[in-house]
Design an enzyme around this catalytic site. Structure first.
Site, PDB file in Angstrom:
ATOM      1  N   GLU A 181     -12.017   7.687  -1.000  1.00 47.10           N
ATOM      2  CA  GLU A 181     -11.396   8.562  -0.030  1.00 47.10           C
ATOM      3  C   GLU A 181     -10.466   9.531  -0.741  1.00 47.10           C
ATOM      4  O   GLU A 181      -9.618   9.127  -1.536  1.00 47.10           O
ATOM      5  CB  GLU A 181     -10.592   7.748   1.001  1.00 47.10           C
ATOM      6  N   HIS A 193      -7.200   0.579   8.156  1.00 50.81           N
ATOM      7  CA  HIS A 193      -7.776   1.650   7.343  1.00 50.81           C
ATOM      8  C   HIS A 193      -9.277   1.429   7.202  1.00 50.81           C
ATOM      9  O   HIS A 193      -9.773   0.311   7.296  1.00 50.81           O
ATOM     10  CB  HIS A 193      -7.128   1.680   5.956  1.00 50.81           C
ATOM     11  N   HIS A 220     -13.270   2.431   2.947  1.00 50.31           N
ATOM     12  CA  HIS A 220     -13.422   3.829   3.356  1.00 50.31           C
ATOM     13  C   HIS A 220     -14.900   4.206   3.341  1.00 50.31           C
ATOM     14  O   HIS A 220     -15.655   3.791   2.471  1.00 50.31           O
ATOM     15  CB  HIS A 220     -12.674   4.757   2.395  1.00 50.31           C
ATOM     16  N   ASP A 277      -1.191  10.681   5.186  1.00 53.37           N
ATOM     17  CA  ASP A 277      -2.020   9.556   4.771  1.00 53.37           C
ATOM     18  C   ASP A 277      -1.694   9.179   3.318  1.00 53.37           C
ATOM     19  O   ASP A 277      -0.791   9.726   2.714  1.00 53.37           O
ATOM     20  CB  ASP A 277      -3.492   9.956   4.944  1.00 53.37           C
ATOM     21  N   HIS A 278      -2.494   8.282   2.769  1.00 57.21           N
ATOM     22  CA  HIS A 278      -2.303   7.698   1.434  1.00 57.21           C
ATOM     23  C   HIS A 278      -1.548   8.597   0.452  1.00 57.21           C
ATOM     24  O   HIS A 278      -1.991   9.688   0.131  1.00 57.21           O
ATOM     25  CB  HIS A 278      -3.664   7.380   0.801  1.00 57.21           C
ATOM     26  N   ASN A 307      -7.509   4.375  11.240  1.00 62.57           N
ATOM     27  CA  ASN A 307      -7.894   5.617  10.571  1.00 62.57           C
ATOM     28  C   ASN A 307      -9.377   5.896  10.783  1.00 62.57           C
ATOM     29  O   ASN A 307     -10.212   5.005  10.651  1.00 62.57           O
ATOM     30  CB  ASN A 307      -7.608   5.529   9.079  1.00 62.57           C
TER      31      ASN A 307
END
Length: 358
Positions: free
Chosen positions: A181, A262, A224, A108-109, A284
């Site tokens: 997040e 996301h 998020h 992820d990110h 996500n």
């Protein structure tokens, strides 16, 4: 009626992954991307996929990978996050076939400062590729949305060039996902950055298409976390506008881009389905699964509180042992089951149930 896509269990890479993405766009479904932090959450994701008879996306953030290795390890040079990511990859590669589940294994990110983490994983992946003919991961993500667009795409293209040699896919982010997040707080970001423009998506398409396979996390008001209704204004039509612009300017087929959603936790099924209709193939989900894991454990702790005060002695007698109540395998599994149940619901929301043959 389109026949369900038949897939082999194990980690998907290369053309098999691209065929899956194309199929999902054709039947308008997507897969949940589940953030995991240990073998217990990996196993819950695989169990849900097996029950739903769907592939699943298992992904690790930098912090999640660190936790997988253990927060006891120093992570100043990303060592713990790299080792945790490698450990998780071997776990998934080992057990996915036993569960009978195809897996897209992803990270992820990764902001600019975390690129060394991705590069470390790629080094391990290249060694694995040399030994087995397959990379450790299906894909990685670079989130350079805070950088100027030209820099974002230049670094992304360079990284994709390295990944493409192993049949891997790169996920990039355009625009910013709001909320907080994994220690990154975008809750006060300028509102305009929450909405990606079609021209930016076209620029990414032009920069990355000649290099290799990619997906785009375009922002359409995503946030998020879970917030009260009305606090987040999703505008999925932004994705349609981007698809239409690329199709018009580059004379491509329908829906030329594979989009990523996301900040999917808390979204309505209608919002999710609309985004899927515009080419979203991945959503996500983390906050919802965190709650789904934690809540059953809290319930267990509340209900069994009288048995959890000591190793010996409970309402049944002062000399009665409490081993069967305090054993972590008992209450951790309650969390695993709660998480799996929530993910089965996610497969339904994403219109994936019934679309695959495993």
């Amino acid at each position: 009626m389109t026949q369900p896509l038949k897939l082999k269990p194990g980690v998907l890479t290369g053309s098999a992954l691209q065929d899956l993405f194309a199929y999902m766009k054709s039947v308008q479904c997507a897969l949940p991307a589940v953030n995991v932090i240990g073998s217990h959450s990996v196993n819950a994701a695989l169990a849900a996929a097996k029950q739903s008879q769907c592939p699943v996306i298992v992904q690790l953030s930098h912090g999640g990978a660190q936790f997988y290795a253990g927060k006891f390890l120093d992570n100043g040079d990303h060592t713990a996050s790299i080792l945790g990511g490698v450990s998780a990859a071997h776990h998934v590669n080992t057990v996915a076939k036993a569960y009978g589940v195809p897996v897209i294994l992803h990270t992820d990110h990764a902001a600019k400062k975390l690129i060394p983490w991705v590069e470390g994983l790629l080094t391990h992946g290249e060694a694995h590729f040399k030994a087995t003919g397959a990379p450790l991961y299906s894909s990685h993500m670079l989130d350079l949305s805070e950088e100027p667009l030209a820099e974002n795409l230049a670094i992304s293209a360079k990284t994709l060039e390295r990944m493409a040699k192993m049949g891997m896919t790169l996920e990039v982010e355009l625009g910013v996902t709001g909320g907080e997040e994994d220690g990154v707080d975008n809750s006060s970001v300028d509102n305009s950055k929450l909405y990606t423009q079609p021209s930016e998506v076209l620029a990414a398409y032009d920069a990355l298409k000649p290099v290799g396979h990619f997906t785009i996390a375009a922002s359409f008001g995503n946030t998020h976390g879970v917030y009260k209704p009305g606090n987040v204004k999703l505008t999925p039509v932004i994705l349609k506008n981007s698809q239409d612009e690329i199709q018009k300017q580059r004379k491509t087929g329908n829906k030329p881009v594979d989009f990523v959603f996301h900040g999917g936790s808390g979204s309505s099924r209608d919002e999710i389905r609309e985004a899927i209709s515009y080419g979203v193939i991945k959503m996500n989900i983390d906050t919802d699964t965190q709650w789904a894991f934690t809540h059953p454990i809290k319930k267990y702790m509340d209900e069994k509180s009288a048995y959890l005060q000591s190793q010996i002695g409970n309402p049944e007698g002062d000399d009665k042992p409490n081993k069967k109540y305090i054993d972590p395998r008992v209450w951790v599994h309650q969390g695993e089951k709660g998480m799996a149940t929530r993910l089965v619901e996610a497969f339904e929301d994403l219109n994936a149930t019934g679309k695959f043959s495993l």
